[in-house]
Design an enzyme around this catalytic site. Sequence first.
Site, short mmCIF file in Angstrom:
data_model
loop_
_atom_site.label_atom_id
_atom_site.label_comp_id
_atom_site.label_asym_id
_atom_site.label_seq_id
_atom_site.Cartn_x
_atom_site.Cartn_y
_atom_site.Cartn_z
N SER A 83 -4.46 7.78 5.69
CA SER A 83 -3.69 9.02 5.80
C SER A 83 -4.50 10.17 5.22
CB SER A 83 -2.37 8.92 5.03
OG SER A 83 -1.35 8.40 5.84
N LYS A 120 -0.24 4.65 -6.64
CA LYS A 120 -1.07 4.13 -5.53
C LYS A 120 -2.19 5.10 -5.19
CE LYS A 120 1.45 2.41 -2.24
NZ LYS A 120 2.23 2.25 -0.98
N LYS A 129 2.15 12.90 -1.80
CA LYS A 129 1.93 12.17 -0.55
C LYS A 129 2.82 10.96 -0.53
CE LYS A 129 -0.54 11.45 3.19
NZ LYS A 129 0.75 11.29 3.90
N LYS A 132 8.19 10.38 -1.85
CA LYS A 132 8.75 9.50 -0.83
C LYS A 132 10.00 10.14 -0.26
CE LYS A 132 7.85 5.27 0.70
NZ LYS A 132 6.51 4.64 0.60
N ASN A 190 4.35 -3.39 11.08
CA ASN A 190 3.05 -2.70 11.08
C ASN A 190 2.08 -3.29 10.06
OD1 ASN A 190 1.47 -0.25 9.58
ND2 ASN A 190 1.34 -0.14 11.81
N THR A 228 -3.00 -0.25 6.74
CA THR A 228 -2.38 -0.94 5.61
C THR A 228 -2.71 -2.44 5.68
OG1 THR A 228 -0.62 0.71 5.75
CG2 THR A 228 -0.25 -1.13 4.25
N1 GLU Z 1 4.36 4.64 3.60
C1 GLU Z 1 3.03 4.18 3.29
C2 GLU Z 1 2.96 3.68 1.86
O1 GLU Z 1 3.96 3.30 1.28
C3 GLU Z 1 1.98 5.21 3.62
C4 GLU Z 1 2.10 6.51 2.90
C5 GLU Z 1 1.18 7.59 3.41
O2 GLU Z 1 0.34 7.29 4.26
O3 GLU Z 1 1.31 8.71 2.94
O4 GLU Z 1 1.92 3.57 1.29
#
Ligand code: GLU
Length: 423
Positions: free
Chosen positions: A357, A101, A77, A113, A228, A197
């Site tokens: 998410s 994370k 993810k 990513k 955001n 977030t």
């Molecule tokens: N891009 C966000 C992060 O760095 C969200 C990632 C997601 O929701 O999968 O945590």
Amino acid sequence: MSQSVMEVQVHESMFDAVLARLNAAAKLMNLSDEVLQVLRNPQKEVKVSLPITMDSGKIQIFEGYRTVHSTHLGPSKGGIRFAMDVNSDEVRALAAWMSFKCAVANLPYGGAKGGIKCDPRNMSVGELERLSRAYAKAMKEVIGVNKDIPAPDMGTSGREMAWMLDEYNKVMGEDIPGVITGKPIAIGGSLGRDAATGRGVMVNTLAALKRLNLNPKNVTAIVQGFGNVGSHAARLLSEQGVKIVGIGDHTASFYNEKGIDIKAALDFAAKNNKVLKGFTGATEIKASELLVSACDVLVPAALQNVITEENASKIQAKLIVEGANGPTTPQADPILNEKGIICVPDILANSGGVTVSYFEWVQNKAGYYWTEDEVNQKHDLKMEIAFEAIWNNASKYKCSMRLAAYITALQRIEQAVKFKGFY
Ligand code: GLU
């Protein structure tokens, strides 16, 4: 861009920064060597070249990346960013952070990513749509609802996710909403995802203030970044009574010791191309002054590598809550620790986004949608549990919250790697 946050950016290998923290945590918790070796090497790295017809009629080639760091706890993810400094090292580092994370937030996910090296601010809507669709098609073998699930990141939002989902569905010939999260509500997005977030930053800040015996109503904060993450974090913190004395984005930074009216700043940015330049509710200061100005809580919610060995000793905050990914360099960590500054690390502080998410993905799979209150309640509870686990590991291992967050993540991932085994 002389007064931009770019001024304080240091260029170094971000993946090396991840490995430095990974090694330190592994040593403290006695992580087995084979698991450490597995996590030092991403599982899959894909680079694609995307030829796009620009509005001028000319073809421009863009580089697209997707790195899957791990899939031990579940499908990978992580977001997709559109930015000029996207490169394989950065994507690799961000993918590894997603593994940690997701484990910190106790989500059934590994980490990944993606990114495209481009300047989204200088591209038309049509160019961005063609680029997003080309990326989704090129990555069709990598992503999948039970395989690898993208989401927005820097420079992308629900709009790009909608284009990518539509392209993926067309290629697959069926509707699979859970393959991408952070979508607009109308096509299967979750209520509460947009602010999540920033909300996670707020919940983590309140949890830390409670542990420090500080009343949010007597506390001041500076928030760097008004996109955001930063804008929602500033709004939600001010709704909790925290006095926001500093804000800034890539166009301008501001300070007002009497407190900034965040609603006025949000209204201003909404009418001003989403940027703060020209805001009159506070005194404009240099970007480099923002992080080191007087406050109790500092929220870096813009870019990586902004708290460095050059400015760490000048930071006046008692508490740092990392809204951005990787805002503090490994060289700055010991300086902050020495000064007794508590730092709620990125992999905990900004995990609210991926947590919602996950809720979006669960709702997509069930085909049943929750109210915003349900989402927020479940989110807040998950964040509070994650914060407590990290706080407790920090006292158990007598280490910083950053190392404690890595330790917590590694304990969970280590079990999964061992249960799943090796060839
Ligand atoms: N891009 C966000 C992060 O760095 C969200 C990632 C997601 O929701 O999968 O945590």
